[in-house]
Scaffold this active site. Structure first.
Site, PDB file in Angstrom:
ATOM      1  NE  ARG A 149     -50.565 -19.529  31.750  1.00 31.98           N
ATOM      2  CZ  ARG A 149     -49.848 -20.471  30.978  1.00 31.98           C
ATOM      3  NH1 ARG A 149     -48.730 -19.717  30.385  1.00 31.98           N
ATOM      4  NH2 ARG A 149     -50.179 -21.516  31.110  1.00 31.98           N
ATOM      5  CE  LYS A 174     -50.412 -22.319  36.066  1.00 33.36           C
ATOM      6  NZ  LYS A 174     -51.736 -22.301  35.884  1.00 33.36           N
ATOM      7  CG  HIS A 192     -57.271 -16.628  31.938  1.00 35.45           C
ATOM      8  ND1 HIS A 192     -55.727 -16.456  31.891  1.00 35.45           N
ATOM      9  CD2 HIS A 192     -57.394 -17.860  31.805  1.00 35.45           C
ATOM     10  CE1 HIS A 192     -55.212 -17.598  31.845  1.00 35.45           C
ATOM     11  NE2 HIS A 192     -56.249 -18.597  31.886  1.00 35.45           N
ATOM     12  NE  ARG A 209     -53.839 -19.186  28.860  1.00 39.94           N
ATOM     13  CZ  ARG A 209     -52.568 -19.614  28.274  1.00 39.94           C
ATOM     14  NH1 ARG A 209     -51.833 -18.972  27.346  1.00 39.94           N
ATOM     15  NH2 ARG A 209     -52.630 -20.813  28.709  1.00 39.94           N
ATOM     16  CG  HIS A 253     -52.801 -25.547  28.225  1.00 41.24           C
ATOM     17  ND1 HIS A 253     -53.697 -25.537  27.368  1.00 41.24           N
ATOM     18  CD2 HIS A 253     -52.790 -24.495  28.961  1.00 41.24           C
ATOM     19  CE1 HIS A 253     -54.641 -24.782  27.922  1.00 41.24           C
ATOM     20  NE2 HIS A 253     -53.899 -24.018  28.838  1.00 41.24           N
ATOM     21  CE1 TYR A 291     -60.052 -22.206  26.325  1.00 45.06           C
ATOM     22  CE2 TYR A 291     -58.367 -23.727  26.033  1.00 45.06           C
ATOM     23  CZ  TYR A 291     -59.000 -22.338  26.560  1.00 45.06           C
ATOM     24  OH  TYR A 291     -58.387 -21.902  27.470  1.00 45.06           O
TER      25      TYR A 291
END
Length: 272
Positions: A131, A156, A220, A223, A246, A255
């Protein structure tokens, strides 16, 4: 009460630095809008403020939700007031497929960057699926060449994670380091200190334009491209989940919708 007091409370409660920065910024904007302490503001005025942010300022779905969470927490921690802002949370976010670049397009973008710092930033973001906040938060010693990993700290959700470091990227970073000699952060601004996220996205867009790639490319996007390319190479989806940081596998599953169908063993029935 001042915003620094709110920041101290969040620090004690172990909120991540990114969340603290975001929440304190939101509170400052609200104070500027009302031009008086927020404990003098009632719920009706807060609802009007939300209307202003959504319909006049056109804030995004995620930022609208973040405003509600930040202000609710601020009123609770600073004034002991439980204000009802949950009904101002936006409805279910429409799911849009991520923009993904082909690997050859990533290389085209890198070819259009002569500055070794900018080239290293773009290459590292793509090769590690970072990120933008994680990129600019990297310290010099977060690059561990003895283990060949990038150590992403307090990302995050206030989580750390380890990502494999490419040999080619390490050589690129060493050339950059010899030229720029950063002091603290791996990538620093012209006057020292942390490089800004907006500056990175600006240089990335400029390089994309020079490469004549007609897509809206941001950090992003790199990413998203990293994750998609790993999936296309046969990397297990749960490994990709961990590399991206995640919480839920459902987030990573997006994805599978943008990977090349042939890689997922899907062919058109017309070709059967």
């Amino acid at each position: 009460m001042a915003v620094p007091d709110f920041v101290k409370i969040l620090e004690v409660k172990r909120y991540s630095k990114n969340t603290i920065d975001s929440y304190s910024s939101i509170v400052k904007l609200a104070r500027h809008y009302f031009k008086r302490p927020l404990n003098k503001v009632d719920e009706t005025e807060l609802h009007q403020y939300f209307y202003h942010m959504v319909h006049t300022k056109k804030v995004s779905y995620s930022y609208q939700k973040q405003i509600a969470m930040a202000l609710k927490l601020y009123f609770k921690e600073m004034f002991g007031r439980n204000i009802n802002l949950e009904f101002l949370f936006p409805g279910r976010k429409p799911q849009k497929l991520p923009v993904v670049l082909a690997k050859k397009d990533v290389l085209k973008i890198l070819e259009k960057v002569n500055n070794s710092k900018h080239k290293s930033m773009i290459a590292l973001t793509y090769s590690s699926g970072l990120r933008v906040g994680e990129l600019i938060d990297l310290k010099i010693d977060d690059i561990d060449s003895s283990r060949m990993v990038v150590h992403v700290k307090s990302a995050k959700g206030n989580k750390d994670r380890i990502i494999p470091l490419s040999e080619k990227i390490l050589l690129m970073l060493r050339r950059y380091y010899r030229e720029y000699a950063p002091k603290h952060y791996l990538f620093e601004g012209q006057k020292g200190g942390k490089y800004s996220a907006s500056s990175f996205n600006k240089l990335l867009k400029a390089a994309t334009k020079r490469a004549k790639i007609n897509k809206n490319v941001t950090a992003h996007t790199l990413r998203h491209s990293y994750a998609t390319h790993l999936l296309e190479k046969g990397t297990d989806i749960r490994v990709i989940q961990k590399l991206l940081g995640h919480n839920s596998i459902k987030t990573t599953m997006i994805y599978t919708q943008v990977a090349e169908p042939i890689v997922l063993n899907v062919v058109s029935p017309f070709d059967d």
